[in-house]
Design a protein around this motif. Sequence first.
Motif, mmCIF file in Angstrom:
data_model
loop_
_atom_site.group_PDB
_atom_site.id
_atom_site.type_symbol
_atom_site.label_atom_id
_atom_site.label_comp_id
_atom_site.label_asym_id
_atom_site.label_seq_id
_atom_site.Cartn_x
_atom_site.Cartn_y
_atom_site.Cartn_z
ATOM 1 N N ARG A 114 45.987 4.383 57.068
ATOM 2 C CA ARG A 114 45.580 5.437 57.535
ATOM 3 C C ARG A 114 44.863 6.435 55.716
ATOM 4 N N GLN A 115 46.569 6.073 55.424
ATOM 5 C CA GLN A 115 45.874 6.790 54.123
ATOM 6 C C GLN A 115 43.878 6.572 53.459
ATOM 7 N N VAL A 116 44.493 5.157 53.165
ATOM 8 C CA VAL A 116 44.015 4.185 52.532
ATOM 9 C C VAL A 116 41.888 4.518 53.355
ATOM 10 N N ARG A 117 42.330 4.853 54.636
ATOM 11 C CA ARG A 117 41.197 4.655 55.665
ATOM 12 C C ARG A 117 40.894 5.750 55.364
ATOM 13 N N GLY A 118 41.533 6.994 55.210
ATOM 14 C CA GLY A 118 41.083 8.667 55.649
ATOM 15 C C GLY A 118 40.072 8.837 53.859
ATOM 16 N N TRP A 119 41.266 9.083 53.082
ATOM 17 C CA TRP A 119 41.161 8.595 51.648
ATOM 18 C C TRP A 119 38.858 8.066 51.724
ATOM 19 N N SER A 120 39.317 7.136 51.877
ATOM 20 C CA SER A 120 37.387 6.622 51.556
ATOM 21 C C SER A 120 37.249 7.095 52.605
ATOM 22 N N MET A 173 37.226 0.826 46.825
ATOM 23 C CA MET A 173 37.602 0.611 48.122
ATOM 24 C C MET A 173 38.040 -0.150 48.590
ATOM 25 N N ALA A 174 37.257 -1.604 48.962
ATOM 26 C CA ALA A 174 37.163 -2.954 49.200
ATOM 27 C C ALA A 174 38.371 -3.218 48.836
ATOM 28 N N TRP A 175 39.214 -3.450 47.709
ATOM 29 C CA TRP A 175 39.958 -4.093 46.920
ATOM 30 C C TRP A 175 41.696 -3.295 47.263
ATOM 31 N N LEU A 176 41.444 -1.871 47.852
ATOM 32 C CA LEU A 176 42.638 -1.215 48.414
ATOM 33 C C LEU A 176 42.868 -1.705 49.853
ATOM 34 N N SER A 177 42.157 -1.880 50.196
ATOM 35 C CA SER A 177 41.986 -2.562 51.214
ATOM 36 C C SER A 177 42.410 -3.697 52.162
ATOM 37 N N ALA A 178 41.529 -4.414 50.814
ATOM 38 C CA ALA A 178 42.887 -5.505 50.603
ATOM 39 C C ALA A 178 43.696 -6.517 50.762
ATOM 40 N N ASP A 238 30.165 5.215 43.936
ATOM 41 C CA ASP A 238 30.373 4.672 44.919
ATOM 42 C C ASP A 238 31.484 4.739 45.013
ATOM 43 N N PHE A 239 32.294 4.146 44.534
ATOM 44 C CA PHE A 239 33.883 3.257 44.814
ATOM 45 C C PHE A 239 33.852 2.645 45.833
ATOM 46 N N GLU A 240 33.549 1.651 45.937
ATOM 47 C CA GLU A 240 32.722 0.545 46.873
ATOM 48 C C GLU A 240 33.530 -0.397 46.349
ATOM 49 N N LEU A 290 44.699 7.045 41.089
ATOM 50 C CA LEU A 290 43.671 6.981 40.530
ATOM 51 C C LEU A 290 42.135 7.018 41.846
ATOM 52 N N PHE A 291 42.099 6.672 43.184
ATOM 53 C CA PHE A 291 41.003 7.113 43.418
ATOM 54 C C PHE A 291 40.966 8.369 44.521
ATOM 55 N N ARG A 292 42.446 8.496 45.270
ATOM 56 C CA ARG A 292 42.705 9.916 45.609
ATOM 57 C C ARG A 292 42.502 10.709 44.843
#
Length: 355
Positions: free
Chosen positions: A172-178, A196-201, A191-193, A308-310
Motif C-alpha cells: 500500500r505504501q509503494v502504491r500510495g506514494w507512487s 517506482m518500478a524498481w520499488l514495486s518489483a 517522472d521517477f518512473e 528517498l522516494f517518499r
Amino acid sequence: MTSLDQAKAVRQGESLDVSTIVAYLKANLPGLDGLATVHQFHSGFSNLTYLITVGKTELVLRRPPFGKKAKTAHDMSREYRILSALKPVFPYVPEPLAYCDDPAVMDVPFYVMERMQGIILRKEVPEGLALDAPAAGRLCQRWVDVLGDLHGLDYQGCGLADLGNPDGYVARQVRGWSKRYRDARTGDVPDFEAVMAWLSAGMPPDYPKPALVHNDYKFDNVILDPADLTRIIGVLDWEMATIGDPLMDLGACLAYWVEPGDSDELKLIRTLPTLCPGMLTRRQIVEWYEKKTGETITNFAWYYCFGLFRLAVIAQQIYYRFFHGQTTDKRFRMLGFAVGILEKAAVRVIEAGEY
C-alpha cells in the motif's frame, strides 16, 4: 537561551483570529488569565504551528496549512488522539490539552498542547552549544534508542490498534506514494518512473512484527535537554504515525541523513546537522538499531531507497502548492530542485545496492 526554538511574527496569509481562539481557550482550559499574544514557528513544511501566550502560560497550537491539501492529510483529530493515547506510556510526547472542530472558532479543526522547552537541532548546531564528537555519537545512539522504544510499544494495549492496517502495508505504501507523486507532479521535475518500478518489483514481505511507526522521526522533530544535548525529552509531529513496518520508518528517517561520503548535491539540500564530527553513518545507525531491537536487517537498501522516494513525494506535494500559487512561503521555491536531487540519489542506491 537564544538556542531554544524561537517563535517569530506570524507569516503573511497565515494569521489567526486571536480573540476568538483565546476566548475558546479561556473557556476550556482552567487557569488561563491575562493578555494574549500569538507567534509562529516558521520551521515546519506541513501543519502550521503557533505559540500562544496567555499571561505567563505558553501553549502550542497546530492547524492544517492554508490552500489545497491532500484528502487524508492534516487530520488534527487523529494527531490529537495519538498524543492522548501515547502520553501515559511514552514520556516524550507533549501533553494534549484541547481539540476543537467548531467552525465558529476556526475554519479548520485544530488542537492545543503544552509547550516543551528545549533545543531542536536543524541544519547546524547553534553556536555555543557543547556537542563534541563523543557527544554527537551518543546523541545518535540515543536517537535510535527512542525510535526502538517507540517500535517496541504495545500499541494494542494503549488503544491504537485501529490506527492503521499492517496487512499489506508495504504494498500500500509503494502504491500510495507512487500515486501521490504522479498526482502532484509538475512539469519541471523528474517522472521517477524507473524508481517506482524498481520499488514495486522488489517489495519485501510484510514485517512479521508490525509496530507503531512515527513516519517523520528526525532531529528537528525531537527536543533535547538544554543541559545535556544527548538526552531527548520530546518527540513532535505525529501527523503521519500509523501501524506498519518499523523498517520503513527507519528508512524514512535515514532519507534525511546526509553523511560525508554523499554527493555535493545531497549536502546542498541537507536540513540536519548529520555532517558534524562524531555523528554515526547510516550503516552505523542501522547496526545500532539491530543492537537495540535484537533484529537482523537485510535488504536495507530497498528501505532507504523508498525513504528517498517518499521524501521526494513530500517535497513535491509542498512544491505543488507553491507552483500553483497556493502558498506565498518562499522556502518552498527550491523544493522542486530538491526533488531532482533525491531522484538522482535513489537511482544511485538502485545501481550500487548500498545505503
